[in-house]
Design an enzyme around this catalytic site. Sequence first.
Site, PDB file in Angstrom:
ATOM      1  N   ASP A   1      -8.476   4.450  16.613  1.00  0.00           N
ATOM      2  CA  ASP A   1      -8.472   4.779  18.078  1.00  0.00           C
ATOM      3  C   ASP A   1      -7.541   3.842  18.904  1.00  0.00           C
ATOM      4  O   ASP A   1      -6.873   2.846  18.312  1.00  0.00           O
ATOM      5  CB  ASP A   1     -10.003   5.171  18.476  1.00  0.00           C
ATOM      6  CG  ASP A   1     -10.778   3.771  18.512  1.00  0.00           C
ATOM      7  OD1 ASP A   1     -10.134   2.506  18.486  1.00  0.00           O
ATOM      8  OD2 ASP A   1     -11.860   3.978  18.600  1.00  0.00           O
TER       9      ASP A   1
ATOM     10  N   ASN B   1       0.898  -1.302  -0.076  1.00  0.00           N
ATOM     11  CA  ASN B   1       0.088   0.078  -0.022  1.00  0.00           C
ATOM     12  C   ASN B   1       0.929   1.235  -0.015  1.00  0.00           C
ATOM     13  O   ASN B   1       0.654   1.994  -0.714  1.00  0.00           O
ATOM     14  CB  ASN B   1      -0.895   0.127   1.277  1.00  0.00           C
ATOM     15  CG  ASN B   1      -1.973  -1.070   1.336  1.00  0.00           C
ATOM     16  OD1 ASN B   1      -2.337  -1.420   0.116  1.00  0.00           O
ATOM     17  ND2 ASN B   1      -2.725  -1.356   2.217  1.00  0.00           N
TER      18      ASN B   1
ATOM     19  N   ILE C   1      -1.001  -2.316  17.758  1.00  0.00           N
ATOM     20  CA  ILE C   1      -2.116  -1.222  18.372  1.00  0.00           C
ATOM     21  C   ILE C   1      -1.269  -0.322  19.206  1.00  0.00           C
ATOM     22  O   ILE C   1      -0.262  -0.634  20.073  1.00  0.00           O
ATOM     23  CB  ILE C   1      -2.976  -1.892  19.601  1.00  0.00           C
ATOM     24  CG1 ILE C   1      -3.855  -2.965  18.775  1.00  0.00           C
ATOM     25  CG2 ILE C   1      -3.947  -0.990  19.930  1.00  0.00           C
ATOM     26  CD1 ILE C   1      -4.747  -2.448  17.580  1.00  0.00           C
ATOM     27  N   VAL C   2      -1.364   1.071  19.050  1.00  0.00           N
ATOM     28  CA  VAL C   2      -0.606   1.832  19.618  1.00  0.00           C
ATOM     29  C   VAL C   2      -1.030   2.499  20.822  1.00  0.00           C
ATOM     30  O   VAL C   2      -2.409   2.284  21.120  1.00  0.00           O
ATOM     31  CB  VAL C   2      -0.229   3.258  18.713  1.00  0.00           C
ATOM     32  CG1 VAL C   2       0.585   2.803  17.694  1.00  0.00           C
ATOM     33  CG2 VAL C   2      -1.437   4.021  18.589  1.00  0.00           C
TER      34      VAL C   2
ATOM     35  N   THR D   1      -5.708   1.329   7.857  1.00  0.00           N
ATOM     36  CA  THR D   1      -6.436   0.625   6.627  1.00  0.00           C
ATOM     37  C   THR D   1      -6.469  -0.878   7.111  1.00  0.00           C
ATOM     38  O   THR D   1      -5.814  -1.409   7.930  1.00  0.00           O
ATOM     39  CB  THR D   1      -5.566   0.574   5.390  1.00  0.00           C
ATOM     40  OG1 THR D   1      -4.449  -0.376   5.465  1.00  0.00           O
ATOM     41  CG2 THR D   1      -5.048   2.019   4.924  1.00  0.00           C
ATOM     42  N   HIS D   2      -7.788  -1.358   6.743  1.00  0.00           N
ATOM     43  CA  HIS D   2      -7.839  -2.661   7.069  1.00  0.00           C
ATOM     44  C   HIS D   2      -8.744  -3.447   6.098  1.00  0.00           C
ATOM     45  O   HIS D   2      -9.522  -2.961   5.050  1.00  0.00           O
ATOM     46  CB  HIS D   2      -9.124  -2.717   8.402  1.00  0.00           C
ATOM     47  CG  HIS D   2      -9.260  -4.260   8.773  1.00  0.00           C
ATOM     48  ND1 HIS D   2      -8.445  -4.845   9.616  1.00  0.00           N
ATOM     49  CD2 HIS D   2     -10.505  -4.802   8.913  1.00  0.00           C
ATOM     50  CE1 HIS D   2      -8.978  -5.971   9.985  1.00  0.00           C
ATOM     51  NE2 HIS D   2      -9.976  -5.824   9.502  1.00  0.00           N
TER      52      HIS D   2
ATOM     53  N   ARG E   1       5.879  -2.133  27.215  1.00  0.00           N
ATOM     54  CA  ARG E   1       4.806  -1.737  26.309  1.00  0.00           C
ATOM     55  C   ARG E   1       5.129  -0.205  26.418  1.00  0.00           C
ATOM     56  O   ARG E   1       5.185   0.305  25.291  1.00  0.00           O
ATOM     57  CB  ARG E   1       3.660  -2.356  26.558  1.00  0.00           C
ATOM     58  CG  ARG E   1       2.587  -1.814  25.760  1.00  0.00           C
ATOM     59  CD  ARG E   1       1.927  -2.645  24.683  1.00  0.00           C
ATOM     60  NE  ARG E   1       1.705  -1.656  23.677  1.00  0.00           N
ATOM     61  CZ  ARG E   1       1.093  -1.979  22.675  1.00  0.00           C
ATOM     62  NH1 ARG E   1       1.112  -3.124  22.353  1.00  0.00           N
ATOM     63  NH2 ARG E   1       0.758  -1.123  21.861  1.00  0.00           N
TER      64      ARG E   1
ATOM     65  N   MET F   1       0.945  -3.491  12.182  1.00  0.00           N
ATOM     66  CA  MET F   1       0.387  -4.527  12.961  1.00  0.00           C
ATOM     67  C   MET F   1       0.380  -4.626  14.569  1.00  0.00           C
ATOM     68  O   MET F   1       0.610  -5.510  15.212  1.00  0.00           O
ATOM     69  CB  MET F   1       0.744  -6.183  12.440  1.00  0.00           C
ATOM     70  CG  MET F   1       0.614  -6.515  11.005  1.00  0.00           C
ATOM     71  SD  MET F   1      -1.067  -5.955  10.454  1.00  0.00           S
ATOM     72  CE  MET F   1      -1.771  -7.714  10.444  1.00  0.00           C
TER      73      MET F   1
ATOM     74  N   ASP G   1      -9.231  -1.813  15.311  1.00  0.00           N
ATOM     75  CA  ASP G   1     -10.114  -1.558  14.307  1.00  0.00           C
ATOM     76  C   ASP G   1     -11.446  -1.089  14.503  1.00  0.00           C
ATOM     77  O   ASP G   1     -12.446  -1.643  14.115  1.00  0.00           O
ATOM     78  CB  ASP G   1     -10.222  -2.995  13.382  1.00  0.00           C
ATOM     79  CG  ASP G   1      -8.875  -3.373  12.712  1.00  0.00           C
ATOM     80  OD1 ASP G   1      -8.006  -2.422  12.729  1.00  0.00           O
ATOM     81  OD2 ASP G   1      -8.701  -4.334  12.742  1.00  0.00           O
TER      82      ASP G   1
HETATM   83  C1  GAR Z   1      -3.066  -4.500   4.142  1.00  0.00           C
HETATM   84  O1  GAR Z   1      -4.137  -5.366   3.639  1.00  0.00           O
HETATM   85  C2  GAR Z   1      -3.666  -3.846   5.396  1.00  0.00           C
HETATM   86  O2  GAR Z   1      -4.851  -3.440   5.355  1.00  0.00           O
HETATM   87  C3  GAR Z   1      -3.518  -5.140   6.399  1.00  0.00           C
HETATM   88  O3  GAR Z   1      -2.336  -5.507   6.103  1.00  0.00           O
HETATM   89  C4  GAR Z   1      -1.974  -5.664   4.718  1.00  0.00           C
HETATM   90  C5  GAR Z   1      -0.763  -5.002   4.523  1.00  0.00           C
HETATM   91  O4  GAR Z   1      -0.023  -5.016   3.109  1.00  0.00           O
HETATM   92  N1  GAR Z   1      -3.470  -4.543   7.778  1.00  0.00           N
HETATM   93  C6  GAR Z   1      -4.104  -5.319   8.612  1.00  0.00           C
HETATM   94  O5  GAR Z   1      -4.788  -6.383   8.673  1.00  0.00           O
HETATM   95  C7  GAR Z   1      -4.475  -4.408   9.990  1.00  0.00           C
HETATM   96  N2  GAR Z   1      -5.523  -5.136  10.835  1.00  0.00           N
HETATM   97  P1  GAR Z   1       1.236  -4.275   2.797  1.00  0.00           P
HETATM   98  O6  GAR Z   1       2.216  -4.548   3.934  1.00  0.00           O
HETATM   99  O7  GAR Z   1       1.400  -5.117   1.619  1.00  0.00           O
HETATM  100  O8  GAR Z   1       0.681  -2.779   2.576  1.00  0.00           O
END
Ligand code: GAR
Length: 185
Positions: free
Chosen positions: A140, A13, A91-92, A107-108, A64, A89, A144
């Site tokens: 937040d 992304n 959570i902050v 993004t999810h 943490r 991946m 998610d």
């Molecule tokens: C993406 O699809 C993103 O939405 C997901 O990890 C992938 C990262 O792809 N994120 C989650 O699942 C967060 N809960 P990338 O590293 O190739 O951009």
Amino acid sequence: MRIVVLVSGTGSNLQAVIDAIAAGSLDLSIAAVGADRHGSYGVERSAAAGLDTFVVDFKAYAERADWDAALLDKVSSYRPDYVISSGFMRIVGPQFIEAFPRRYLNTHPALLPSFPGAHGVRDALAYGVKITGCTVMYADAGVDTGPIIAQRAVEVLADDTEESLHERIKVAERELLIQVLRELS
Ligand code: GAR
């Protein structure tokens, strides 16, 4: 507009954002790309693109809260207008969210509030939904749970695997993220 992008994995992304900036279709600058671990391809490709990169290694902190504080310090030092979690991946902590109110985007790869968490694609496939998709939201302190900015639907095909479905979701996700960034800038 200056952004800091946080990654854990391949950063595809992020690459789409880099490409859109290079093509002149997105008017913002990536102040830095950061990761929570060493050796991610996302950081490697960012360095190759000449971007500033940093790692705040989650495993290097016994507490943490110390990792949270170090991440906040590092990200803040770039004075970003927005921080983008792009496959980050972790959570902050709440201080991070408070430092960037409505300025920390995530993004999810699912249509929230369905299938939050680390396995959004796998969980949607296992449930048997026929339509899934992707979500761009303000993060937040929950998993998610932040306010949704934009979503796009993706059809699940009969012979989809987690990988094939995720690939199609990522195509939609890249377009959606760039659209949202364009509107914000
Ligand atoms: C993406 O699809 C993103 O939405 C997901 O990890 C992938 C990262 O792809 N994120 C989650 O699942 C967060 N809960 P990338 O590293 O190739 O951009």
